[in-house]
Write an enzyme that holds these catalytic residues in place. Structure first.
Site, short mmCIF file in Angstrom:
data_model
loop_
_atom_site.label_atom_id
_atom_site.label_comp_id
_atom_site.label_asym_id
_atom_site.label_seq_id
_atom_site.Cartn_x
_atom_site.Cartn_y
_atom_site.Cartn_z
N GLY A 57 124.20 -7.64 81.07
CA GLY A 57 124.05 -8.14 79.71
C GLY A 57 123.42 -9.52 79.71
O GLY A 57 123.18 -10.12 80.76
N SER A 58 123.13 -10.03 78.52
CA SER A 58 122.50 -11.34 78.40
C SER A 58 122.88 -11.96 77.06
O SER A 58 123.61 -11.36 76.27
CB SER A 58 120.98 -11.22 78.52
OG SER A 58 120.47 -10.36 77.52
N GLY A 59 122.37 -13.17 76.81
CA GLY A 59 122.65 -13.84 75.54
C GLY A 59 124.07 -14.33 75.39
O GLY A 59 124.53 -14.58 74.28
N SER A 60 124.81 -14.45 76.52
CA SER A 60 126.21 -14.90 76.53
C SER A 60 127.14 -13.92 75.81
O SER A 60 128.26 -14.28 75.45
CB SER A 60 126.36 -16.30 75.90
OG SER A 60 125.70 -17.26 76.69
N GLY A 112 129.89 -11.44 75.31
CA GLY A 112 131.08 -11.07 76.06
C GLY A 112 131.51 -12.09 77.10
O GLY A 112 132.43 -11.82 77.88
N ARG A 166 112.46 -12.90 84.38
CA ARG A 166 111.56 -12.82 83.23
C ARG A 166 111.35 -14.22 82.67
O ARG A 166 112.00 -15.18 83.10
CB ARG A 166 112.17 -11.93 82.15
CG ARG A 166 113.58 -12.38 81.79
CD ARG A 166 114.15 -11.75 80.57
NE ARG A 166 115.56 -12.05 80.39
CZ ARG A 166 116.06 -13.21 79.99
NH1 ARG A 166 115.25 -14.22 79.71
NH2 ARG A 166 117.36 -13.40 79.86
#
Length: 411
Positions: free
Chosen positions: A158-161, A163, A283
């Site tokens: 996952g990404s974007g913080s 969880g 990326r």
């Protein structure tokens, strides 16, 4: 003669328009493949060519790209999503299939698994926090006992913080474990939790192109236990020695993970033992980071990335050194956004390089404790850090909003 086109897999609220502009400036036609093109406002407003296709299905995308080759010379394929990095792995597979320049999909997939990433980095001697993999609540408890509180609990993918939470007590640990393993967190596969030592210290982000560190930024978060960016600055205020140590550790991640083509973003904390790698993103960093690098050094990472995709020679030389900072607008409550104003006045402040609001009045505000909590940003740049901070404060103070709390349940 067929017109040259560059295919973008999905879009991006922040970087999408900048990619479109850069592609068009280089004389190419941008074509977006998306499962739902209407979710990207810039595609609709500019009437850009977009094709609806299941971007989770590599065969469907191969079919569409093959069909496009009948009308266009496909010069390259890329994607820039920082929400689903497995999609970027599919971009690499498309590039391989059509014999185009692109990232190594196997390396991307390894990086997408944070546990595997930590293993590869640790095996190569790269400093990382202590970590364990947990599949259930019992695993989380035993891993925390070994590492010691406080710990970070996060999904292994996952990404974007999303969880991600700092757990300082056993009660917080149990609460967030229940959240992750319950129905509130959406898993794309079998739940796998990374239990990680809390590496305490300032946050830094290294922006790499190929095997060269182009810039190192600093990030400041809102109040714990979550990690929502409040402010990002480029370049980070570092001594020459600190800069070199962060750059060296960041570059050591590339061979460990099989990276080194195109853009890489390395997130670190400066701890008592020096720089420690928190995460490597295979990326270009999303959001405002490319714009901050361009304002700070005059290096357009997006244009240079496209040149690499095309097989052209890129130019990563710095033109100047300024300080660029972004301040994110974050509400302090849930409810209905009654109004938000002052963005035009903020944009008119000398030295402000950009103001963007992500929401409109009457939008429901439901904080998620991750990147989705941001409702806008202001960017300022100047030759000095003190001047940039003053400009930013003047501009942000002009923006205000009102949120009416949701009525209590049952009313």
């Amino acid at each position: 003669m067929a017109r040259s086109a560059l295919i973008l897999v999905e879009g991006h609220r922040g970087s999408g328009p900048r990619y479109i502009n850069a592609i068009q400036h280089l004389g190419l036609k941008p074509i977006t493949l998306s499962s739902d093109p209407t979710q990207y406002e810039y595609i609709m407003s500019e009437n850009l060519e977009a094709i609806r296709v299941d971007t989770d299905n590599i065969d469907d995308m191969i079919h569409e790209c093959s069909r496009l080759r009948a009308s266009y010379d496909i010069a390259g394929i890329t994607g820039f999503t920082d929400i689903d990095e497995l999609l970027y792995a599919k971009v690499g597979k498309l590039c391989q299939y059509f014999d185009l320049y692109g990232p190594n999909p196997e390396s991307i997939e390894r990086c997408c698994d944070k546990y595997t990433q930590h293993q590869l980095l640790a095996d190569s001697g790269v400093p990382v926090p202590a970590y364990r993999l947990a599949l259930n609540a019992a695993d989380v408890e035993s891993a925390t006992a070994e590492i010691g509180l406080p710990v970070i609990l996060k999904p292994a993918a996952g990404s974007g913080s999303t969880g991600v939470r700092l757990c300082r007590t056993l009660d917080e640990l149990a609460e967030h474990t229940t959240h992750l393993l319950g129905e509130k967190h959406l898993w794309q596969s079998t739940p796998r939790i990374l239990v990680e030592e809390f590496a305490q210290g300032p946050f830094y982000s290294a922006h790499i192109m190929g095997d060269e560190v182009i810039a190192i930024g600093a990030g400041d978060f809102g109040r714990p236990p979550h990690f929502v960016f409040r402010e990002v600055t480029c370049p980070a205020p570092l001594t020459d020695d600190e800069h070199d140590r962060i750059a060296d550790v960041s570059l050591s991640c590339l061979p460990a993970l099989g990276l080194g083509w195109g853009p890489t973003n390395v997130e670190l904390r400066w701890t008592k033992r020096g720089p420690v790698v928190i995460e490597v993103n295979p990326r270009l960093s999303g959001g405002v980071d490319p714009q901050l690098v361009q304002l700070a050094y005059g290096v357009d990472l997006i244009t240079e990335h496209i040149k690499l995709i095309l097989g052209d020679e890129w130019d990563l030389r710095r033109r100047h050194t300024h300080t660029a900072t972004a301040r994110f607008l974050i509400p302090d409550r849930d409810g209905i956004l009654d109004w938000i104003s002052g963005d035009s006045r903020a944009a008119a402040v000398p030295g402000v390089a950009g103001v963007e609001l992500y929401v409109k009045p009457k939008t429901p505000i439901v904080r998620k404790s991750d990147y989705r909590d941001m409702i806008g940003h202001v960017i300022a740049a100047s030759p000095s850090q003190a001047q940039t901070e003053a400009i930013l404060k003047s501009a942000v103070d002009l923006i205000d909003w009102s949120i009416t709390p949701f009525p209590p349940l049952g009313e």
